[in-house]
Write an enzyme that holds these catalytic residues in place. Structure first.
Site, PDB file in Angstrom:
ATOM      1  CB  VAL A  64      -6.189 -51.071  16.489  1.00 55.61           C
ATOM      2  CG1 VAL A  64      -7.295 -51.960  15.942  1.00 55.61           C
ATOM      3  CG2 VAL A  64      -5.582 -51.653  17.758  1.00 55.61           C
TER       4      VAL A  64
ATOM      5  N   GLY B  73      -8.548 -44.562  20.556  1.00 55.37           N
ATOM      6  CA  GLY B  73      -9.201 -45.755  21.071  1.00 55.37           C
ATOM      7  C   GLY B  73      -8.807 -46.978  20.265  1.00 55.37           C
ATOM      8  CD  GLU B  74      -9.200 -47.861  15.731  1.00 55.21           C
ATOM      9  OE1 GLU B  74      -8.097 -48.383  15.460  1.00 55.21           O
ATOM     10  OE2 GLU B  74      -9.869 -47.214  14.907  1.00 55.21           O
ATOM     11  N   GLY B  75      -7.758 -49.650  21.046  1.00 56.64           N
ATOM     12  CA  GLY B  75      -6.658 -50.422  21.609  1.00 56.64           C
ATOM     13  C   GLY B  75      -5.309 -49.935  21.093  1.00 56.64           C
TER      14      GLY B  75
ATOM     15  CG  ASP C 114     -12.561 -48.227  23.227  1.00 58.34           C
ATOM     16  OD1 ASP C 114     -13.177 -47.337  22.607  1.00 58.34           O
ATOM     17  OD2 ASP C 114     -11.382 -48.082  23.609  1.00 58.34           O
TER      18      ASP C 114
END
Lengths: 354, 354
Positions: free
Chosen positions: B99, B317-319, B176
């Site tokens: 990310v 995830g992570e954005g 997240d």
């Protein structure tokens, strides 16, 4: 024809070592293997194209919008007047079209190549005048182009790609403008995939039911009266457009110089089918920018084996879908270049399954 | 609780006049109406959010990655050790995660908010320490949080959104990090949509068949032993995670300040279901960045009525999906702001159907 054959001969297979290195590297980066989905596959392909892992980020990027008119407009296959092709070229040159807005955001240089607009165009710095003829003939009545005209348009596209790469561009995007060009695309997709015109023909920029039926009839009649054989250039000349021919050359030219090409929608997809028939290796250099709302585009992408990056019901053309996809292409290369590995970041790998 | 209620009360309906103006303007721009597909709808919504047409381009953008651990990790629902949450926070802070790479390309500011990592973290400028507790309790055994803990995490998210908007950010992205958080997401999606845990549970970052069955069993047992009622905060506390709670608050906080939020994947989708239950108007401010490979995400998006912009089998995830979608969001606003109209460009409109 000499330039075309020379270009085909210059297209190399994707580099096997770089491809393997990229696959291995994806497994070492601090993320679950495969968790970047399609972008991981794309990064591997970009490595194969560049013959090095990690590959350079594909930038700067340039978009060539190939503009041309279509004799089949006379059949009433679209509600848009033919003069809109020339008007939109003026709009591109002035920077007011959708693709200009998108290109400014993504720092993409835009040029327009007149390969066959049926009008005299005002000269402008961003406009390259390479008119092969003033629009194609009506494909419903006769072959749209002679074979020589088709080859001339293909070689125009090759030269445009060559010049853009020589000028330093490392990612080429396809664009198109030509009122009635989804009809010619539909014919090309039917000819190259074997699908029926009813399957390959859609509403283009938004035609009503009666016009849609007319489009299907026109394509069916053309393919019935002039059955396509095994010669891709003959097929292109019979039912294609000058911009299809030029885009096919542009893709070949980029591939011959080892540069990835981001394809826009159904016009580029139809042109890429010509490329595939002439030089299958060149498809390895193509990235499908998006999936257009045109049904023929989905059929073309399936035949090409390409998965589109953006799928947002776009049906504009101009290169808009290619420009929107560009940051995804660049991101995939950047991931391989810049991410930490499990080792370098001190992140624990997942346990092997028991 | 006071801040939460105040924030919910401050969320306005999207502006009707700006929405109507945007719809009209889309019809005047030099392109066939509807030809930019999903981006046209999005531009209309951005106008409603900003209460002005054309809307400002949503920039600068900031991404808050809410990190927390999960007691349910003890049930063996993932092959990743719990310490990876803290290790990945360190990776985010050092700029080495996926990310970070994507955010650098898109000029997105990244901050990490520790709302409940089960480890002491090294202080860092990009890390906000807002630990509500050291990981949730095991949702398989008891409620994951008390109601007060859930509200504290929600209000943390509200405050983060408020501070980012105060600092000048005009587009907020969710991120997240939390090993085992797809299990809690699956439980939330099942609880809020009524779908079965077998339908909402997927392989997360890549679990084997046995672990997948364990995930489903854990979620089924939790929802059976503590049936969820009509109180969304109680449901959140029972089976959610601290990062779900914080993201729900972050979305509410952005909506209350009239700023669009780009949701990442299934964790954000699950959190947005909490938001929808608390304040349906706030969903109007949400843009679905992408569709994750997790089946629960598709169910959540359907319940939210949101169409994802990017659909590339991401499951990181992570954005990451939110950041990849950002240029599409910005492009949609830019189209309304910068494109020429038929009148201004002298382009002929299509003939009305006969």
């Amino acid at each position: 024809m000499h330039l075309l054959q020379q270009t085909i001969d210059a297209v190399a297979m994707l580099d096997v070592d770089a491809t393997r290195d990229a696959e291995q590297r994806q497994g070492q980066l601090t993320k679950p293997r495969g968790s970047l989905g399609v972008l991981e596959d794309l990064s591997v392909r970009l490595s194969g194209i560049a013959a090095v892992c990690p590959p350079p980020v594909p930038e700067p990027a340039a978009l060539a919008i190939f503009a041309a008119d279509h004799g089949v407009h006379a059949q009433g296959v679209t509600p848009w007047p033919q003069e809109v092709t020339a008007q939109m070229v003026a709009n591109f040159v002035a920077g007011g079209a959708a693709v200009n807005v998108l290109a400014r955001q993504q720092h993409v240089e835009v040029m327009v190549v007149d390969v066959g607009v049926a009008a005299d165009l005002e000269p402008a710095p961003a406009l390259l005048s390479r008119k092969v003829r003033r629009g194609t003939r009506d494909l419903a009545v006769e072959p749209a182009m002679t074979r020589d005209e088709a080859v001339a348009a293909v070689e125009t596209g090759i030269a445009v790609a060559r010049d853009l790469v020589t000028a330093g561009h490392r990612c080429l995007l396809t664009g198109d403008m030509g009122i009635a060009n989804t009809t010619a695309s539909s014919a090309l997709v039917a000819a190259f995939t074997g699908a029926s015109p009813a399957e390959t023909t859609g509403r283009g920029t938004g035609v009503d039911d009666a016009t849609l039926r007319r489009k299907v009839d026109v394509v069916e009649a053309a393919l019935a009266s002039r059955p396509v054989g095994d010669d891709p250039l003959e097929t292109l000349a019979s039912v294609g457009g000058l911009e299809h021919a030029a885009i096919a050359g542009y893709v070949l030219g980029a591939a011959a110089r080892g540069v990835p090409v981001v394809l826009d929608g159904v016009i580029a997809g139809a042109a890429a089918l010509v490329v595939q028939a002439l030089c299958p290796e060149a498809v390895g250099y193509c990235v499908a920018g998006h999936r257009s709302a045109e049904p023929g585009h989905t059929l073309a992408l399936a035949a090409l084996g390409l998965r589109p990056l953006v799928d947002l019901d776009l049906r504009l053309g101009e290169g808009s879908g290619a420009v929107l996809a560009l940051p995804l292409v660049q991101a995939s290369a950047r991931i391989l270049r810049e991410m930490a590995t499990f080792d370098s970041a001190g992140v624990t790998e997942k346990e092997a399954p028991a």
